[in-house]
Design an enzyme around this catalytic site. Structure first.
Site, mmCIF file in Angstrom:
data_model
loop_
_atom_site.group_PDB
_atom_site.id
_atom_site.type_symbol
_atom_site.label_atom_id
_atom_site.label_comp_id
_atom_site.label_asym_id
_atom_site.label_seq_id
_atom_site.Cartn_x
_atom_site.Cartn_y
_atom_site.Cartn_z
ATOM 1 N N SER A 8 -4.341 -1.432 14.146
ATOM 2 C CA SER A 8 -5.286 -0.215 14.585
ATOM 3 C C SER A 8 -5.932 0.068 15.859
ATOM 4 O O SER A 8 -6.200 -0.968 16.485
ATOM 5 C CB SER A 8 -6.683 -0.284 13.392
ATOM 6 O OG SER A 8 -7.655 0.719 13.872
ATOM 7 N N TYR B 139 -13.677 -5.221 10.711
ATOM 8 C CA TYR B 139 -12.446 -4.660 10.526
ATOM 9 C C TYR B 139 -11.815 -4.915 11.994
ATOM 10 O O TYR B 139 -10.554 -4.953 11.760
ATOM 11 C CB TYR B 139 -12.442 -2.993 10.183
ATOM 12 C CG TYR B 139 -11.326 -2.266 10.108
ATOM 13 C CD1 TYR B 139 -10.378 -2.499 8.985
ATOM 14 C CD2 TYR B 139 -11.118 -1.584 11.172
ATOM 15 C CE1 TYR B 139 -9.362 -1.743 8.937
ATOM 16 C CE2 TYR B 139 -9.942 -0.536 11.132
ATOM 17 C CZ TYR B 139 -9.154 -0.689 9.905
ATOM 18 O OH TYR B 139 -7.848 -0.062 9.683
ATOM 19 N N GLY C 140 0.929 -1.115 -0.079
ATOM 20 C CA GLY C 140 0.102 -0.031 0.086
ATOM 21 C C GLY C 140 0.914 1.286 -0.084
ATOM 22 O O GLY C 140 0.613 2.321 0.530
ATOM 23 N N ALA C 141 2.037 1.242 -0.799
ATOM 24 C CA ALA C 141 3.031 2.369 -0.630
ATOM 25 C C ALA C 141 2.453 3.506 -1.625
ATOM 26 O O ALA C 141 3.287 4.626 -1.808
ATOM 27 C CB ALA C 141 4.154 1.643 -1.192
ATOM 28 N N ASN C 142 1.459 3.394 -2.161
ATOM 29 C CA ASN C 142 1.126 4.511 -3.153
ATOM 30 C C ASN C 142 0.616 5.656 -2.610
ATOM 31 O O ASN C 142 -0.030 6.631 -3.225
ATOM 32 C CB ASN C 142 0.463 4.060 -4.275
ATOM 33 C CG ASN C 142 -0.957 3.317 -3.775
ATOM 34 O OD1 ASN C 142 -1.137 2.260 -3.493
ATOM 35 N ND2 ASN C 142 -2.082 4.141 -4.329
ATOM 36 N N GLY D 252 1.839 4.394 4.153
ATOM 37 C CA GLY D 252 2.759 3.624 3.301
ATOM 38 C C GLY D 252 3.594 4.614 2.363
ATOM 39 O O GLY D 252 4.763 4.291 2.281
ATOM 40 N N GLY E 197 -0.659 7.860 1.469
ATOM 41 C CA GLY E 197 -0.783 7.712 2.970
ATOM 42 C C GLY E 197 0.288 7.378 3.771
ATOM 43 O O GLY E 197 1.368 7.763 3.137
#
Length: 320
Positions: free
Chosen positions: A155, A186, A26-28, A32, A30
């Protein structure tokens, strides 16, 4: 009263990471993206594991001029085949792995459960089982590259409240029998993340691999964007409740970076690290802590953690 933001010390953020290889899921966007940026800034090579490759490549343009390097590879955590393909491709191009940041996550709103390509409930499939398989497929590289680190982003919601602590339902992980509620699903997935970090840390004792679960803070990321109207409405309602918490991706990335890079963190493998959060229902947790004891006993029970890992291995096909 000024909010408390936990930040890495300058010595940690100035370490030379030349020659080290990292994966950030998820590095694209926020947290990440900012975690990746700092690792590249310090000279590391980061594999940006993204479902949307084009988005990752576009954001990577902002790294121009930094001392490290990067590449973007496709990873869809909702497809076990994609996870296996990613691990195989990574191994064909890299002989070491110094750090794995399991950062990607999502909540899926709706009145009924959605399911992955492998028939897992989507929330636990993406937030936990996809990362579980990825980690297990790359464990030997983490061990051979030791000292190395692994961070899995959990979280604050895993803590719940004193009267209602989330727990893993091993008899019905995929909501076949239970009524589906998105935020319950979640929270349960994030309990799984904390339990997995504890089990993995125990399993890897003596190998030089340190493992952590973290709550990064409330960040301006893509979490929830593109969801349905109910999702966007819920996140809008929650925004005022998060005042006094970290509200920048840079601040929120500090916890992952501390665990990945600081000398002190390595002494607390298996622990939960948390940025401050007004959403904790337990007063003693609101200031966070590096590390911090989870107030949820369902997230600290090692017997459950071991059973969860056994079930997970069967689900993702590692024991076939």
């Amino acid at each position: 009263m000024a909010r408390r933001v936990l930040k890495c010390d300058q010595e940690t953020l100035q370490k030379d990471l030349s020659g080290k290889v990292y994966i950030v899921t998820g590095a694209n966007s926020g947290v990440g993206l900012e975690t990746t940026r700092q690792l590249v800034r310090q000279g590391g090579h980061v594999v940006m594991a993204c479902r949307r490759v084009e988005a990752g490549e576009e954001e990577a343009k902002t790294f121009a001029g930094l001392s490290g390097s990067w590449e973007v590879m496709r990873l869809d955590l909702a497809e076990l085949r994609s996870v296996r393909d990613f691990a195989k491709a990574f191994r064909s191009n890299h002989e070491r792995l110094d750090g794995l940041v399991c950062n990607a996550g999502a909540v899926f709103m709706g009145n009924e459960a959605a399911y992955t390509a492998d028939d897992f409930e989507m929330t636990i499939g993406v937030n936990y089982l996809g990362h579980f398989l990825l980690t297990e497929l790359l464990l030997d590289l983490l061990e051979s590259s030791s000292p190395s680190r692994m961070v899995i982003v959990s979280s604050v919601v895993h803590a719940g409240r004193p009267a209602n602590r989330p727990k893993i339902h091993l008899d019905d992980l995929h909501y076949r029998e239970r009524a589906y509620r998105a935020f319950d699903a979640y929270a349960e997935a994030k309990v799984a993340d904390v339990l997995y970090a504890k089990e993995l840390a125990e399993r890897l004792k003596g190998t030089g691999v340190s493992v952590f679960s973290v709550h990064p803070g409330w960040a301006r990321s893509n979490f929830g964007r593109g969801g349905n109207l109910l999702m966007r409405t819920m996140l809008t309602i929650m925004r005022p409740l998060t005042r006094g918490m970290s509200d920048s991706n840079e601040d929120s990335a500090q916890t992952s970076l501390h665990c990945m890079l600081s000398d002190d963190a390595a002494q607390h493998s298996g622990a939960y690290f948390s940025q401050s959060s007004a959403l904790y229902r337990d007063k003693q947790c609101k200031n966070g802590g590096w590390p911090m004891e989870s107030p949820n006993p369902n997230a600290t029970d090692m017997e459950t953690a071991v059973e969860l890992v056994q079930v997970s291995r069967q689900l993702v096909g590692l024991d076939k």
